[in-house]
Structures are given as C-alpha cells and as structure tokens.
Design a protein around this motif. Structure first.
Motif, PDB file in Angstrom:
ATOM      1  N   SER A 228      88.450 -23.316  -5.934  1.00 24.68           N
ATOM      2  CA  SER A 228      87.213 -22.690  -6.428  1.00 24.68           C
ATOM      3  C   SER A 228      86.172 -23.738  -6.777  1.00 24.68           C
ATOM      4  O   SER A 228      85.006 -23.616  -6.386  1.00 24.68           O
ATOM      5  CB  SER A 228      87.515 -21.812  -7.643  1.00 24.68           C
ATOM      6  OG  SER A 228      87.990 -22.575  -8.732  1.00 24.68           O
ATOM      7  N   ILE A 229      86.584 -24.781  -7.478  1.00 18.97           N
ATOM      8  CA  ILE A 229      85.565 -25.756  -7.894  1.00 18.97           C
ATOM      9  C   ILE A 229      85.182 -26.662  -6.733  1.00 18.97           C
ATOM     10  O   ILE A 229      84.014 -27.038  -6.570  1.00 18.97           O
ATOM     11  CB  ILE A 229      86.000 -26.533  -9.164  1.00 18.97           C
ATOM     12  CG1 ILE A 229      84.806 -27.271  -9.794  1.00 18.97           C
ATOM     13  CG2 ILE A 229      87.139 -27.491  -8.894  1.00 18.97           C
ATOM     14  CD1 ILE A 229      83.727 -26.369 -10.358  1.00 18.97           C
ATOM     15  N   SER A 231      84.876 -25.810  -3.761  1.00 15.55           N
ATOM     16  CA  SER A 231      83.993 -25.099  -2.824  1.00 15.55           C
ATOM     17  C   SER A 231      82.571 -24.979  -3.347  1.00 15.55           C
ATOM     18  O   SER A 231      81.661 -24.701  -2.578  1.00 15.55           O
ATOM     19  CB  SER A 231      84.563 -23.715  -2.514  1.00 15.55           C
ATOM     20  OG  SER A 231      84.431 -22.867  -3.642  1.00 15.55           O
ATOM     21  N   VAL A 232      82.370 -25.193  -4.642  1.00 15.23           N
ATOM     22  CA  VAL A 232      81.007 -25.029  -5.174  1.00 15.23           C
ATOM     23  C   VAL A 232      80.421 -26.323  -5.738  1.00 15.23           C
ATOM     24  O   VAL A 232      79.226 -26.385  -6.018  1.00 15.23           O
ATOM     25  CB  VAL A 232      80.941 -23.925  -6.260  1.00 15.23           C
ATOM     26  CG1 VAL A 232      81.247 -22.568  -5.653  1.00 15.23           C
ATOM     27  CG2 VAL A 232      81.877 -24.215  -7.430  1.00 15.23           C
ATOM     28  N   ALA A 233      81.249 -27.351  -5.928  1.00 10.91           N
ATOM     29  CA  ALA A 233      80.736 -28.615  -6.461  1.00 10.91           C
ATOM     30  C   ALA A 233      80.885 -29.697  -5.407  1.00 10.91           C
ATOM     31  O   ALA A 233      81.798 -29.644  -4.587  1.00 10.91           O
ATOM     32  CB  ALA A 233      81.504 -29.001  -7.724  1.00 10.91           C
TER      33      ALA A 233
END
Lengths: 430, 163
Positions: A228-229, A231-233
């Motif tokens: 999750s992280i 993929s967005v950071a």
C-alpha cells in the motif's frame, strides 16, 4: 488501551513440561507451538532473556553523571544509571527490604533511589546507603542488602548490553559477525557516534516475540505487506527486496542476521541514495563527512549507508532507527522504536526523525501493517493443520560467502533457518 | 452542511464542525475528512506525556499536509492491511470549548472517547483534542489538530484509523 474482549486470542497455554525442542525444530520447518507454548516461553526467559546478552540501552540516554532511565530485559524492569564516576549500572527495580519498586519515573537525574514504603535509600551504584531508625537493624550487614543487578554489563560503541549470567561468552564474542554492523552504523556520523535522544515509541502487538524477530530480516514480505505505501509513495525499498535484487540475506551466527543491501547501493553508486536523498541536498553533512574521513572513504560510507541487522534476541538496527523487542507474555510483545541520530549531523537528524515517525509506531505507514501481520500470524498459527511452518525458501541456492557466513538471495529465508538452529542450541543448554 | 453563525453562535459552529469531523472519521469518509484541512495543516499525535516537542521527540503521528495526503492515499489503496478490513468505529466527542478567537483563527478543545473493534478485539481510546481552526472562504478548516491520548506514555496497539 482497554482490551474489553480478546477475540480469537486463545492463549493455548499448556502449563505442561517444556516440550522437547529437538522435536520442534527441523532444518526447514518449525512446529507452530514454538510461538504459543507457555512452558516454552518460560524456558526462553530463563535460557535466553535471563542468561545471554540482551540489548538494554545507549550511553547517550544517560549523558550526564547521575542520570538514569528505566529500561527492561524482557519482562524484567531495569534501571540504567550513570554514576558520578561515569560508570554505567543496570540495577533491578526492587527494594531489598520487602520488594517495593524503588523507581517509578521513566528517567531523571538522582544520586539515590529512596523506596517510598519504608525509606530505604540506595545509591545509583546499587549500594544500600541507609534505612530509617537503624537501631532496629543492629547486626545487619548493609553490604548484603544492595539492589539486585544485571550481573554483567558491557558496552560496544555506545550500545549497552546486559547479561544476568555471572559467566559466559563476552559481549564481543556474542556479537561476533554482527559487531561489524555497529561499526558500519556509527561511521555514518562524522564523529563516529550515534545518539538516542528522541525518546521511544512503544508499540504493542499481541504476538509472540519471535514472529517480530524473524520478520526483521525477512526480505520476502516487503512487497506484499507494504504494497500500500510503496504504491503511493516514492520509495526504492520495494525494489531492494525483489527477485531481481542483488542484495543478500545473511546469517551472521549466534542468532544474528541481516539483509545486506550494499550490493544494490553500490550498483546505483549514489551517495545518500540509501537514505532516499542526495549529496547535493545534504551539503553540510557531506562536508562534515569529507572532513572526517577524506573524500574517498566518505563517499564509500555514504553509498553503503547503514545496516539492516537483527542482533539476537532484541536489537534491530533498521537503517534509520532501532527497535528493541520486549516480550511481556507468550503472545504479547512491545517494540520500542526510535530514530537514530548521527552525532555532528544536525542536517540529517531531522530527516531521520521525520522518516522514522512516518514509518514506525502504532500509526506508522510500515509498522502498523507489520504488526497486523504479527497478530494474524499469532492467531493463524493456532490452527491445527498443518502443524509446521515451512522455512525452506532459498535452500536450493544458499551458499557460504568469503567470510564463511551463509547467504541467500534478498528474499530468502536464510536468516530464519539460522536463527532457529541457534535457538535450538541455547534452549538445549542446561 | 449549512451553519448559521448568527443563531447558534461560534461555539455551536465549532461544535458542529467537530461532530462532522467525527462522523467522517467513524465512517471512513477519507476524502471528506481530508477536505477539512487547510493547505498548511499539521496533524500531531504526541507520545510520552504532555511535554514533548515534535521537532525533537518521537511522535505517534506528526504529519504535515503532504503526509496527511499520503496517509489518505495509503488508506485508499485497500491494501493497508491494518485497515483491511476497516476498524468498526464509534466515537463520542464532548466538552467542546472555544479557548480563543482572533482574526480568522479559532482555538478550540474537546474530549473524545473512541470505541474501536477490529480483528484483534475491542478497544477504547481516550483523548483531549486541540484544534486550530481557520476560516477559509467562510468555512471552518483545520490548520492544526493535536490528539493527546490519555495513555500516550504507555505501549499502544496499532492505531491505523483516523483519530
């Protein structure tokens, strides 16, 4: 917090005899009960936590004469003091009169600890200094009534370890192959020292401590647990633990292990790339490093970065932070975590804190998900079938490196396999 | 939601704002919650007592505006395991007081009790919340929210929902 209901939290605590450890640990498998057996947990306290070297604290947490800080070795509270002669002591927080706690403050500065119950006063070296109305103690030997203490205290480059055993291997023998990780860490400071000054986040997980220990150098999970992280950071961490990564997982002996990311950092050949930044953005730090080590050596250090090393049983040096594992029960573990601070590098230190706060602790972008896995693992492992955990990943390609350590690819389970063989050895000792 | 300052007064307006925030949080209405922030918002959850300095000491959360946005984006992925399944939440917010008002800014406090139910079990979180609110185009926005958990000096289980 107030856990009203412990859903799905079967202690499965057989208070039976200690299971035969040889039956539970095989070369590529461990039995699920190693994470749930109350009897085994009690044996671990005696044979690991109250015998071998355990990390307690850092000298920078008690910088001045008469400073103290409350620490622990597993469930045992320990007062770490610095006396007026700069000697570090690890004292046990129990009055020798009737067992009251002599210290209830997290930290402070004091030459003495006075038990509030009957006024017995101990110096910060542990000696009993006096008791009220001493005529009632005529003939009593005060020398024998000093505070309990951790029998052996040793320091390596600021890191203080304690062992409850009067005798045994020295700290340096225990650290063995992991000693180099501390060397590698501290040289990232232009003064060759790290400091622990930001206070700890205390993050609890309802899981056995060995799930946490094994996860620290598990290079297989990041892409999934932290999808999750990633993929967005903007984060290069995921690539370090891919099947194409040139990083290696290494078992260092004595239960210690690491994910050695240097092959990747050297391939990328970018100073401070390990920290997600660049030399151009940290000019003061780079200048200080060049002045301290010379340009070539400084460049090498800033490319290699800091280690990702688990020092058995409880100190995890995780590049920019340290975690200290504290088991409280067979299914309850606290992770004490704080940012590393590089002495003489103020420009780096804010970024070290900010990245640490984002990543770890109860709300951390990474650690809330790791902890979720620990807790699901603790519940999952109690399912009856299959009884065994399979740790065979990379068995087909593990090899010895030039120093004789077993290594595998970045995502391989070499660290877990090594740790369990060490665990079996020390649990079998009398 | 339309608010009538003239009839309800400032306290009522602030209270309604805080209730609405609580509803967005309980309902995992992430974007609605994020829209309550000003462009320079700071979301702070200190650790280790009442006297910590976020520029020196570790905090449970110390998000600037871009990190608040990152937190929301992570929750939206559906792969934030600690929130998949999402915590079931219900909170009571009370003791709202306006401490200070000057220019466009309002300082307010409230108490909150949050009941969380998730895979681990059920848990209660208690806090005093401090708000710095600012009027932006006539609407209240959060410029700073500080959540002082009563037990922030103790070891805490994961807290991956919006508090």
């Amino acid at each position: 917090m107030f856990p009203f209901v412990g859903l799905g939290d079967d202690m499965s605590a057989q208070a039976a005899a200690i299971p035969d450890i040889n039956e539970l640990i095989r070369p590529e498998h461990v039995h699920g009960s190693v994470y749930t057996s109350e009897a085994l947990y009690q044996a671990e306290l005696e044979k690991i936590w109250y015998r071998t070297w355990v990390y307690v604290g850092h000298t920078s947490e008690v910088p001045n004469a008469n400073d103290y800080v409350l620490k622990s070795i597993g469930p045992q509270p320990v007062i770490m003091t610095r006396d007026r002669n700069d000697q570090i002591h690890l004292l046990l927080n129990r009055c020798t009169h009737r067992g009251n706690q002599v210290c209830v403050f997290d930290k402070g500065n004091s030459r003495t600890f006075t038990c509030p119950y009957h006024g017995w006063t101990f110096s910060n070296t542990g000696q009993l200094r006096g008791y009220p109305f001493p005529s009632g103690y005529e003939g009593t030997d005060r020398e024998e009534l000093g505070l309990g203490r951790v029998a052996r205290v040793a320091e390596y480059k600021g890191f203080i370890f304690g062992s409850f055993a009067e005798q045994g291997p020295s700290l340096e023998e225990h650290l063995g192959g992991a000693r180099e990780a501390i060397d590698r860490l501290v040289r990232n400071s232009p003064e060759g020292e790290v400091e622990i000054t930001a206070g700890f986040l205390k993050h609890k997980a309802r899981a056995n401590w060995k799930f946490l220990l094994e996860n620290e150098t598990d290079g297989y999970h990041p892409q999934f647990v932290h999808a999750s992280i990633f993929s967005v950071a903007q984060s290069g961490i995921g690539d370090l633990y891919s099947s194409d990564s040139t990083a290696v997982a290494r078992y260092l002996g004595n239960g210690h292990s690491e994910n050695d990311l240097r092959p990747e950092f050297r391939r990328l050949d970018k100073p401070l790339g390990w920290f997600g930044t660049s030399a151009a953005r940290m000019p003061e730090y780079v200048a200080a490093m060049n002045a301290a080590y010379g340009e070539n050596k400084a460049r090498e250090i800033m490319i290699d970065g800091t280690p990702h090393t688990m020092i058995f049983p409880n100190l995890f040096i995780a590049e920019i932070q340290i975690f200290v594992l504290q088991p409280l029960a067979v299914n309850e573990t606290v992770q004490h975590v704080t940012a590393l601070q590089f002495k003489g590098a103020p420009e780096m230190n804010r970024r070290l804190r900010q990245q640490t706060m984002g990543s770890v602790g109860p709300a951390g972008f990474l650690l809330a998900d790791d902890s979720e896995m620990y807790e699901r693992n603790q519940r999952g492992i109690q399912v009856r079938d299959p009884e065994w955990v399979f740790l065979g990943r990379g068995k087909n390609r593990e090899r010895r490196d030039e120093d004789g350590f077993m290594v595998g690819d970045a995502t391989d389970e070499v660290p877990s396999r090594g740790m369990w063989q060490h665990y079996r050895t020390i649990m079998e000792e009398r | 939601m339309a608010l009538n300052r003239d009839t309800d007064g400032l306290l009522s307006e602030v209270t309604q704002f805080i209730y609405r925030e609580a509803r967005f949080q309980d309902g995992h209405a992430y974007d609605d919650w994020e829209a309550l922030w000003t462009d320079d918002g700071v979301y702070w959850i200190p650790a280790n007592g009442d006297h910590s300095d976020p520029e020196r000491d570790m905090s449970i959360v110390y998000d600037n505006r871009s990190r608040i946005a990152l937190r929301i984006r992570q929750l939206h992925t559906g792969k934030r395991h600690a929130q998949a399944p999402r915590s079931r939440l219900r909170r009571v917010v009370s003791n709202v007081e306006v401490l200070d008002e000057g220019g466009d800014e309002i300082r307010a406090i409230s108490n909150a009790l949050v009941f969380e139910s998730n895979l681990r079990g059920d848990i209660v979180w208690a806090s005093r919340n401090e708000y710095l609110l600012r009027r932006v185009n006539g609407e209240l926005r959060m410029a700073r929210k500080t959540v002082h958990l009563v037990n922030n000096d103790k070891a805490l289980y994961s807290m991956s929902f919006l508090i």
